[in-house]
Write an enzyme that holds these catalytic residues in place. Structure first.
Site, PDB file in Angstrom:
ATOM      1  N   HIS A 309       0.835  -1.212   0.000  1.00 39.34           N
ATOM      2  CA  HIS A 309       0.000   0.000   0.000  1.00 39.34           C
ATOM      3  C   HIS A 309       0.868   1.261   0.000  1.00 39.34           C
ATOM      4  CE1 HIS A 309      -3.527   2.494   1.101  1.00 39.34           C
ATOM      5  NE2 HIS A 309      -2.636   3.190   1.779  1.00 39.34           N
ATOM      6  N   GLU A 313       1.136   3.921  -3.200  1.00 35.86           N
ATOM      7  CA  GLU A 313       0.670   5.312  -3.030  1.00 35.86           C
ATOM      8  C   GLU A 313       1.783   6.318  -3.329  1.00 35.86           C
ATOM      9  OE1 GLU A 313      -2.194   6.735  -2.598  1.00 35.86           O
ATOM     10  OE2 GLU A 313      -3.327   4.876  -2.472  1.00 35.86           O
ATOM     11  N   LYS A 316       2.696   6.289  -7.078  1.00 36.85           N
ATOM     12  CA  LYS A 316       1.617   6.912  -7.861  1.00 36.85           C
ATOM     13  C   LYS A 316       1.761   8.438  -7.830  1.00 36.85           C
ATOM     14  CE  LYS A 316      -2.494   6.710  -6.201  1.00 36.85           C
ATOM     15  NZ  LYS A 316      -3.797   6.365  -5.647  1.00 36.85           N
ATOM     16  N   ASN A 317       2.079   8.970  -6.640  1.00 36.58           N
ATOM     17  CA  ASN A 317       2.289  10.420  -6.496  1.00 36.58           C
ATOM     18  C   ASN A 317       3.444  10.895  -7.367  1.00 36.58           C
ATOM     19  OD1 ASN A 317       0.258  10.784  -4.693  1.00 36.58           O
ATOM     20  ND2 ASN A 317       1.534  11.047  -2.902  1.00 36.58           N
TER      21      ASN A 317
END
Length: 441
Positions: A309, A313, A316-317
């Site tokens: 996770h 995340e 992706k940023n």
């Protein structure tokens, strides 16, 4: 018929909320769950039957006492009811009537190499958390001389080691274990969309109050609330997995904890997932490349789901920043680098992008819930947090703050250093000692 909370239930919740939670470390969970028998699982279920209602009661109390009308928002009330209903289901589950000899045997510790083992290893303080940072418990202060009571109470409810398993257990224990696990499964499903429903509640609040950002009190509440949710789901997920251990053929797994979590494999998977979501979102033929520098044999004890996770995340940023800074039409994007370093205490993952960076004044804001650089927050899909692939590329401002909570939960941290006009470095510290306690909620 819709579920309704009674006055009696709310009184019981108030009573449970007056007790402190008991923190558990990753190492304790693994030692406890290595060879769970019917008796050991029953002991675990008794610990959870007392511990989970305390944690759920804290959340119900806090949700009801939120300031500035936030507790009146429809979505916040819905979440509060879910917690109250789950509390009721655990506390009203009938316990089996056990013969005196069975009860005595359950209290007797197992023998390891001929020696009696009473307790698990002690949990050490969490190095990433200041004392009381995520704690909403308004219990009796130590100055009143009641500290001895609190310590005694904690000692009586510690996570136990294996019980004496020299003989067979009565069938009602097995039956209770199954019923308890089914109840936990139902609760886990009910709470699947808590993150998005709570986010919806914050949106309702911001619209009603005509606010652009939330204040520090609400920010601190959300930190406590989501940290507590991670803890509750960790205990529930671990217990369900131990009860259903027939599905785990892999000897390196103890419940949902992997004693040999290979960082390289998880990082590769997160890279593929983040690039896939990026290509899909921007309609790119090929997402910006990500270079991974990691010893392929590096492994440590961790929860793979948590690490996946956090990596997904943060990657992706980075990809979003790279694409939006350099433009979707660019043929060749700068490469994002992921470097994994192994130390004695921590495994550190550095994610370096050339996505233009963040102005220094905006850095505190990236840790704020509902802060987003997207012009329009997308409509919330209640299913989005059930699967990584439904997660939008951006829009809720939840990725970084919740990833930091996952890192801190077992003694790690997430830090960010940015060079405006160039790019950002994210440092994900993972505590490899695994003996630090989860934050007490």
């Amino acid at each position: 018929m819709a579920w309704r909370k009674s006055e009696k239930l709310m009184d019981t919740i108030k009573h449970y909320a007056s007790f402190p939670a008991t923190g558990v470390s990753l190492r304790q969970m693994v030692q406890f769950g290595e060879k769970p028998s019917t008796g050991t699982l029953f002991r675990a279920s008794q610990f959870l039957a007392e511990e989970l209602p305390i944690r759920l009661a804290h959340r119900v109390q806090e949700l009801q006492n939120l300031p500035d009308g936030l507790n009146e928002m429809p979505s916040v009330k819905k979440v509060s009811d879910w917690y109250a209903q789950s509390f009721e289901e655990i506390t009203t589950l009938p316990r089996p009537n056990l013969a005196k000899d069975v009860r005595e045997r359950l209290m007797k510790p197992s023998k390891i190499s001929g020696k009696t083992s009473t307790w698990l290893s002690e949990a050490t303080p969490n190095p990433s958390i200041e004392e009381g940072q995520y704690n909403s418990w308004g219990g009796v202060p130590e100055a009143n001389g009641n500290n001895g009571w609190a310590k005694k109470y904690h000692a009586s409810r510690r996570y136990f080691a294996m019980v004496d398993d020299t003989g067979d257990w009565p069938p009602e224990l097995q039956l209770y274990n199954q019923k308890f696990a089914q109840t936990l499964h139902k609760i886990k499903r009910r709470h699947d969309s808590v993150v998005t429903t709570m986010a919806q509640g914050i949106l309702e609040y911001k619209r009603k109050r005509q606010r652009m950002q939330i204040d520090n009190n609400i920010q601190a509440f959300l930190d406590r609330f989501y940290m507590s949710r991670i803890g509750i789901r960790m205990l529930i997920g671990q217990h369900i997995a131990l009860t259903d251990q027939s599905h785990y053929r892999d000897p390196s797994y103890v419940g949902i904890i992997c004693t040999k979590t290979y960082v390289n494999e998880l990082a590769q998977e997160a890279i593929e997932n983040a690039r896939f979501v990026c290509e899909d979102h921007y309609g790119l033929f090929e997402a910006p490349k990500i270079q991974l520098v990691c010893n392929p044999n590096l492994n440590f004890m961790y929860v793979p789901g948590h690490l996946s996770h956090m990596l997904f995340e943060t990657l992706k940023n980075s990809l979003r920043a790279v694409v939006e800074t350099h433009g979707q039409d660019k043929q060749e994007f700068p490469v994002t680098k992921v470097i994994v370093a192994e130390g004695k205490e921590d495994i550190t993952i550095k994610i370096s992008d050339e996505g233009g960076g963040i102005p220094r004044s905006a850095i505190p804001l990236v840790w704020t819930y509902m802060y987003t650089t997207v012009d329009r927050t997308p409509n919330l899909d209640p299913d989005f947090d059930k699967s990584d692939f439904k997660a939008p590329m951006a829009g809720f401002g939840y990725g970084l703050p919740i990833s930091r909570l996952y890192a801190r939960y077992f003694g790690g941290d997430l830090k960010l250093i940015s060079m405006e006009g160039y790019g950002t470095d994210v440092y994900l510290h993972l505590n490899r000692l695994s003996s630090s306690s989860e934050p007490l909620q």
